[in-house]
Scaffold this active site. Structure first.
Site, mmCIF file in Angstrom:
data_model
loop_
_atom_site.group_PDB
_atom_site.id
_atom_site.type_symbol
_atom_site.label_atom_id
_atom_site.label_comp_id
_atom_site.label_asym_id
_atom_site.label_seq_id
_atom_site.Cartn_x
_atom_site.Cartn_y
_atom_site.Cartn_z
ATOM 1 N N GLU A 175 0.811 -1.224 0.000
ATOM 2 C CA GLU A 175 0.000 0.000 0.000
ATOM 3 C C GLU A 175 0.844 1.273 0.000
ATOM 4 O O GLU A 175 0.336 2.362 0.243
ATOM 5 C CB GLU A 175 -0.937 -0.017 1.208
ATOM 6 C CG GLU A 175 -1.885 -1.198 1.227
ATOM 7 C CD GLU A 175 -3.102 -1.029 0.330
ATOM 8 O OE1 GLU A 175 -3.703 0.056 0.334
ATOM 9 O OE2 GLU A 175 -3.448 -1.994 -0.384
ATOM 10 N N HIS A 251 -4.663 1.884 7.276
ATOM 11 C CA HIS A 251 -3.241 2.114 7.013
ATOM 12 C C HIS A 251 -2.579 2.643 8.279
ATOM 13 O O HIS A 251 -3.245 3.260 9.128
ATOM 14 C CB HIS A 251 -3.032 3.145 5.892
ATOM 15 C CG HIS A 251 -3.413 2.660 4.535
ATOM 16 N ND1 HIS A 251 -4.083 3.454 3.623
ATOM 17 C CD2 HIS A 251 -3.218 1.478 3.915
ATOM 18 C CE1 HIS A 251 -4.292 2.772 2.502
ATOM 19 N NE2 HIS A 251 -3.773 1.576 2.664
ATOM 20 N N CYS A 370 -2.861 11.448 3.494
ATOM 21 C CA CYS A 370 -3.208 10.602 2.349
ATOM 22 C C CYS A 370 -2.902 11.295 1.031
ATOM 23 O O CYS A 370 -2.592 10.653 0.030
ATOM 24 C CB CYS A 370 -4.692 10.239 2.379
ATOM 25 S SG CYS A 370 -5.152 9.067 3.668
#
Length: 447
Positions: A175, A251, A370
């Protein structure tokens, strides 16, 4: 003098920004499913943050969005005919697949890649590995174009090394930088690269979440570290706490953030947290490593996820001082706001707060952290970077006009089948590649 800086490259929100609720485990994403979105506002909110960081004297870049709806993927899945027919049939037969192929999720460039600075790598070049994002279909289709965009921005083979994404299987689920942090005294020093994973791929007996998926595997993190030629003595692997993954911490950057010598995290961020702290301190090798741990008694995990307190940016404004960049949701929550007031007033390097309205991104589950990919660059590497992708007053104004010209101010899932949306998106991206001097990176430009 060869000054090294940490640049932030933010993702430009794409024209198809919508709320399809595609990300299981991301509570904000699923909560706002099917609500109308405002792509124009989303893009302008992101650009405003980029401009503000530039105005603070930081190096700020922009990464282009990807072409959506992705009719090429739809064709691979058996939809045929003209683009208009492909969209119509996909909408009729498989609207959820159309929604997945229309996601603007590339805006969250913390998931674009893992980046290792030249100070950390044996080759002495900056290494990039696009994330395969194989846990979610709508993101698994990104990495090929992500690689093209990164190569167009960082094209010098003398300074930059580009790797392909890892195998797109769950065993090597990767990721990107959302599960990667780097610690150092100064950005130009050899740093400690910190990889956080959610599960082991080849050992089912190990702890793992049960409600939501663990998207990053240890094996993927180890493979990236090997490919980037990192010093094993200064590389730390830690497992994310399965308990918090099941509470919506999909995350690591939803529960922890680091910069230089500071780790800011929740007390439940990691499995065997005390050992993780010891490993980081030993790898760092100096006594000025600063851990700011937020106890559950002050901020519950649920509150951290809702406010995105930890999905923040820690920015060095001097050799000693740091600013924390948070979404306006942190200001709206009295408990979080009070904590932040105490944080900047106490004895630690974080002494200022910047608040941004990122509501359009937040509704889809993405905060300030993000939206950005951190790239540490020497002055030579920065000079070798595509200068057209670096934010300044002129580019900011140009991109705002570009958004105003091409973006809709309201979008629903039903609009994704509108063939005019695809035409609008391609027209916008074709113009953008000229503005950012990216070349023909999109498939529609190569036919």
């Amino acid at each position: 003098m060869n000054k090294t800086v940490e640049a932030n490259f933010d993702g430009l929100v794409g024209p198809t920004h919508n709320y399809a609720g595609l990300s299981l485990g991301n509570i904000a994403s699923t909560h706002h499913q099917s609500a109308p979105s405002n792509p124009k506002q989303a893009a302008l909110q992101g650009l405003a943050k980029m401009k503000a960081l530039h105005d603070m004297g930081l190096v700020q870049g922009v990464l282009a969005p990807q072409e959506r709806p992705d009719v090429y993927t739809l064709r691979k899945l058996g939809f045929s005919g003209s683009d208009e027919q492909v969209l119509a049939e996909a909408s009729r037969q498989a609207p959820t697949i159309l929604a997945a192929c229309s996601s603007a999720s590339t805006m969250w460039t913390a998931n674009a890649a893992t980046v290792s600075p030249s100070a950390d790598t044996t080759s002495g070049t900056v290494h990039f590995t696009p994330a395969n994002l194989c846990n979610k279909f709508h993101r698994s289709i990104e990495h090929e174009i992500t690689g093209r965009i990164l190569k167009a921005v960082f094209s010098s083979e003398e300074h930059f090394t580009h790797h392909p994404a890892l195998f797109s299987t769950s065993h090597f689920g990767d990721e990107g930088a959302a599960n990667h942090t780097r610690f150092c005294q100064n950005y130009g020093d050899e740093g400690v690269e910190f990889f956080v994973y959610g599960r082991y791929s080849f050992d089912d007996a190990r702890p793992a979440p049960t409600k939501f998926p663990a998207r990053q595997t240890l094996e993927a993190s180890q493979a990236v570290a090997r490919n980037h030629q990192l010093n094993t003595r200064r590389t730390v692997f830690a497992q994310q706490n399965p308990e918090v993954i099941d509470q919506g911490v999909f995350h690591n950057d939803v529960i922890a953030v680091g910069n230089r010598n500071v780790l800011f995290c929740h007390e439940k961020a990691f499995l065997n947290q005390a050992q993780v702290y010891n490993d980081l301190k030993n790898a760092y090798g100096r006594d000025d490593f600063c851990i700011i741990e937020v106890p559950e008694s002050q901020i519950r995990v649920e509150t951290a996820v809702k406010s995105y307190l930890f999905n923040s940016q820690l920015l060095s404004t001097s050799d000693r001082d740091m600013t924390i960049v948070v979404p306006s949701d942190c200001q709206s929550d009295r408990q979080v706001a009070t904590y932040l007031e105490g944080l900047v007033a106490s004895d630690n390097p974080i002494n200022d707060i910047k608040v941004f309205d990122l509501r359009q991104s937040m509704n889809n589950g993405g905060g300030p952290a993000c939206l950005r990919l951190r790239v540490v660059l020497t002055s030579e590497e920065l000079a070798a970077t595509n200068q057209a992708c670096l934010i300044n007053d002129t580019l900011y104004t140009t991109l705002c006009h570009w958004v105003e010209k091409h973006y809709r101010d309201r979008l629903t899932e039903a609009d994704l089948a509108d063939p005019e949306l695809l035409i609008e998106s391609r027209t916008a991206l074709d113009e953008l590649t000229g503005l950012l001097k990216l070349g023909s990176i999109y498939q529609f430009q190569q036919v």
